[in-house]
Design a protein around this motif. Structure first.
Motif, mmCIF file in Angstrom:
data_model
loop_
_atom_site.group_PDB
_atom_site.id
_atom_site.type_symbol
_atom_site.label_atom_id
_atom_site.label_comp_id
_atom_site.label_asym_id
_atom_site.label_seq_id
_atom_site.Cartn_x
_atom_site.Cartn_y
_atom_site.Cartn_z
ATOM 1 N N ILE A 175 -1.979 3.936 -0.014
ATOM 2 C CA ILE A 175 -1.656 3.201 -1.014
ATOM 3 C C ILE A 175 -0.131 2.836 -0.907
ATOM 4 C CG2 ILE A 175 -1.506 2.255 -3.606
ATOM 5 C CD1 ILE A 175 -4.228 1.939 -1.910
ATOM 6 N N HIS A 176 0.465 3.929 -0.844
ATOM 7 C CA HIS A 176 2.016 3.900 -0.955
ATOM 8 C C HIS A 176 2.599 3.127 -0.003
ATOM 9 C CE1 HIS A 176 2.878 7.349 -4.229
ATOM 10 N NE2 HIS A 176 2.087 6.106 -4.772
ATOM 11 N N SER A 177 1.910 3.065 1.318
ATOM 12 C CA SER A 177 2.434 2.707 2.503
ATOM 13 C C SER A 177 2.103 1.015 2.509
ATOM 14 C CB SER A 177 2.141 3.432 3.839
ATOM 15 O OG SER A 177 0.716 3.587 3.789
ATOM 16 N N ASP A 178 0.891 0.880 2.913
ATOM 17 C CA ASP A 178 0.229 -0.412 3.271
ATOM 18 C C ASP A 178 -0.584 -0.906 2.014
ATOM 19 O OD1 ASP A 178 1.317 -1.252 5.368
ATOM 20 O OD2 ASP A 178 -0.361 -0.706 6.795
ATOM 21 N N GLY A 179 -0.400 -0.550 0.981
ATOM 22 C CA GLY A 179 -1.213 -0.855 -0.306
ATOM 23 C C GLY A 179 -0.425 -1.303 -1.551
ATOM 24 N N CYS A 180 -0.845 -1.662 -2.537
ATOM 25 C CA CYS A 180 -0.480 -2.098 -3.527
ATOM 26 C C CYS A 180 -1.324 -1.969 -5.067
ATOM 27 C CB CYS A 180 0.246 -3.408 -3.721
ATOM 28 S SG CYS A 180 -0.898 -4.708 -3.368
ATOM 29 N N ARG A 181 -0.767 -2.031 -6.396
ATOM 30 C CA ARG A 181 -1.361 -2.182 -7.364
ATOM 31 C C ARG A 181 -0.799 -3.468 -8.012
ATOM 32 N NH1 ARG A 181 -1.319 -1.844 -12.855
ATOM 33 N NH2 ARG A 181 -3.164 -0.740 -14.109
ATOM 34 N N ALA A 241 -11.615 -3.510 -7.421
ATOM 35 C CA ALA A 241 -11.261 -4.206 -8.700
ATOM 36 C C ALA A 241 -12.640 -3.712 -9.822
ATOM 37 C CB ALA A 241 -11.625 -5.673 -8.361
ATOM 38 N N LYS A 242 -13.379 -2.960 -9.528
ATOM 39 C CA LYS A 242 -14.277 -2.555 -10.628
ATOM 40 C C LYS A 242 -13.407 -1.689 -11.895
ATOM 41 C CE LYS A 242 -18.165 -4.245 -9.496
ATOM 42 N NZ LYS A 242 -19.389 -3.488 -9.017
ATOM 43 N N ARG A 243 -13.736 -1.943 -13.064
ATOM 44 C CA ARG A 243 -12.761 -1.454 -13.808
ATOM 45 C C ARG A 243 -12.737 0.314 -13.934
ATOM 46 N NH1 ARG A 243 -14.079 -3.396 -19.940
ATOM 47 N NH2 ARG A 243 -13.220 -5.196 -19.107
ATOM 48 N N ALA A 244 -13.999 0.932 -14.010
ATOM 49 C CA ALA A 244 -14.139 2.134 -13.807
ATOM 50 C C ALA A 244 -13.078 2.628 -12.599
ATOM 51 C CB ALA A 244 -15.381 2.710 -13.770
ATOM 52 N N SER A 245 -13.224 1.846 -11.442
ATOM 53 C CA SER A 245 -12.794 2.376 -10.161
ATOM 54 C C SER A 245 -11.272 2.343 -10.407
ATOM 55 C CB SER A 245 -13.469 1.903 -8.959
ATOM 56 O OG SER A 245 -14.615 2.130 -8.636
ATOM 57 N N VAL A 246 -10.787 1.148 -10.927
ATOM 58 C CA VAL A 246 -9.312 1.028 -11.259
ATOM 59 C C VAL A 246 -8.823 2.192 -12.014
ATOM 60 C CG1 VAL A 246 -7.685 -0.444 -12.219
ATOM 61 C CG2 VAL A 246 -9.482 -1.373 -10.677
ATOM 62 N N ALA A 247 -9.350 2.379 -13.144
ATOM 63 C CA ALA A 247 -9.119 3.587 -13.960
ATOM 64 C C ALA A 247 -8.949 4.822 -13.177
ATOM 65 C CB ALA A 247 -10.045 3.588 -15.120
ATOM 66 N N ILE A 253 -3.215 7.786 -8.643
ATOM 67 C CA ILE A 253 -2.294 7.222 -7.823
ATOM 68 C C ILE A 253 -1.246 6.198 -8.874
ATOM 69 C CG2 ILE A 253 -1.749 5.261 -6.062
ATOM 70 C CD1 ILE A 253 -4.775 5.986 -5.350
ATOM 71 N N GLY A 254 -1.692 5.370 -9.595
ATOM 72 C CA GLY A 254 -0.804 4.302 -10.348
ATOM 73 C C GLY A 254 0.026 3.605 -9.379
#
Length: 257
Positions: A175-181, A241-247, A253-254
């Protein structure tokens, strides 16, 4: 400039395995001078030169496996290795907007192998974090000619064992390389009025189907629901995108920083 006694004391320490830097500090002699004394001593005794390294694959030793899992994620995302006759280094590219990521990338390199020197090179919109040693190819056997999405990318059993132990660190690196929040929004009509709703989600983007599979398999292993989005018919994004998975992702990660 230095008497024979000082030179002999330096050679005695060097032959015991003390590094050039430490000998130079102890005897108050320039490091380059100590290196020259070592070179001349080896040449006189016919000792072949072997560059100092602390590669855990070539000389099996304990190493920071958690840091390696994170560094593996960075490498699979935005990293590459240059391995030529006179040039060997691992490079991780980090966006200027996230100085904390630059620090973490360099720290992870040093935790995995402390001996190689590291450096940073400013480029347009990003910082290239480098660590110089040919032994990064030992730790990242996925290295090869061409782009990652144009060749198979498969983890070795010892790498998979580390990922199974520290799955969240691999995901963080990816996520830190090729991902994002990001925060998405949508509108819905409620009681005849349009209301705007915002919701966070995570993305991981990569052209390599093998790397996407490594990411999705690891997400599944930690209980995160995901889906693949396609571009021109080819897998392109992993979306959470599912709420529980994002949490759950937020807990481990964040956002980048």
């Amino acid at each position: 400039m230095y008497d024979l006694d000082t030179r002999q004391r330096a050679l005695d320490l060097l032959r015991q395995g003390v590094t050039n830097r430490v000998v130079a500090q102890q005897l108050d002699v320039p490091r380059g001078t100590v290196g020259w004394w070592r070179h001349e001593d080896r040449k006189r005794r016919g000792e072949p030169f072997e560059r100092t390294h602390d590669c855990p694959r070539c000389a099996p030793r304990p190493f920071d496996r958690r840091a390696y899992a994170y560094l593996l994620g960075l490498y699979l995302g935005d990293g590459h290795i240059v391995s030529k006759t006179k040039q060997h280094h691992l490079s991780i590219y980090c966006g200027d907007a996230w100085p904390g990521l630059v620090d973490e990338a360099e720290e992870a390199m040093r935790k995995v192998m402390a001996t190689p020197s590291t450096g940073r090179r400013q480029k347009t919109g990003c910082v290239e974090v480098k660590s110089y040693t040919r032994h990064w190819t030992c730790l990242f056997p996925q290295h090869g000619p061409g782009r990652k999405h144009e060749r198979p990318i498969v983890l070795e059993p010892w790498q998979q064992e580390i990922v199974d132990t520290y799955p969240w660190e691999l995901i963080r690196g990816l996520i830190h390389s090729d991902g994002c929040r990001v925060t998405n929004w949508t509108t819905q009509f409620v009681g005849g009025q349009s209301k705007r709703y915002a919701y966070p989600r995570y993305f991981f983007t990569n052209k390599s189907e093998d790397i996407l599979k490594i990411c999705s398999d690891t997400l599944t292993a930690v209980g995160v629901e995901w889906k693949i989005t396609r571009k021109f018919g080819d897998p392109f994004n992993i979306s959470v995108a599912k709420r529980a998975s994002v949490a759950l992702m937020d807990t481990h990660i964040g956002p980048k920083y």
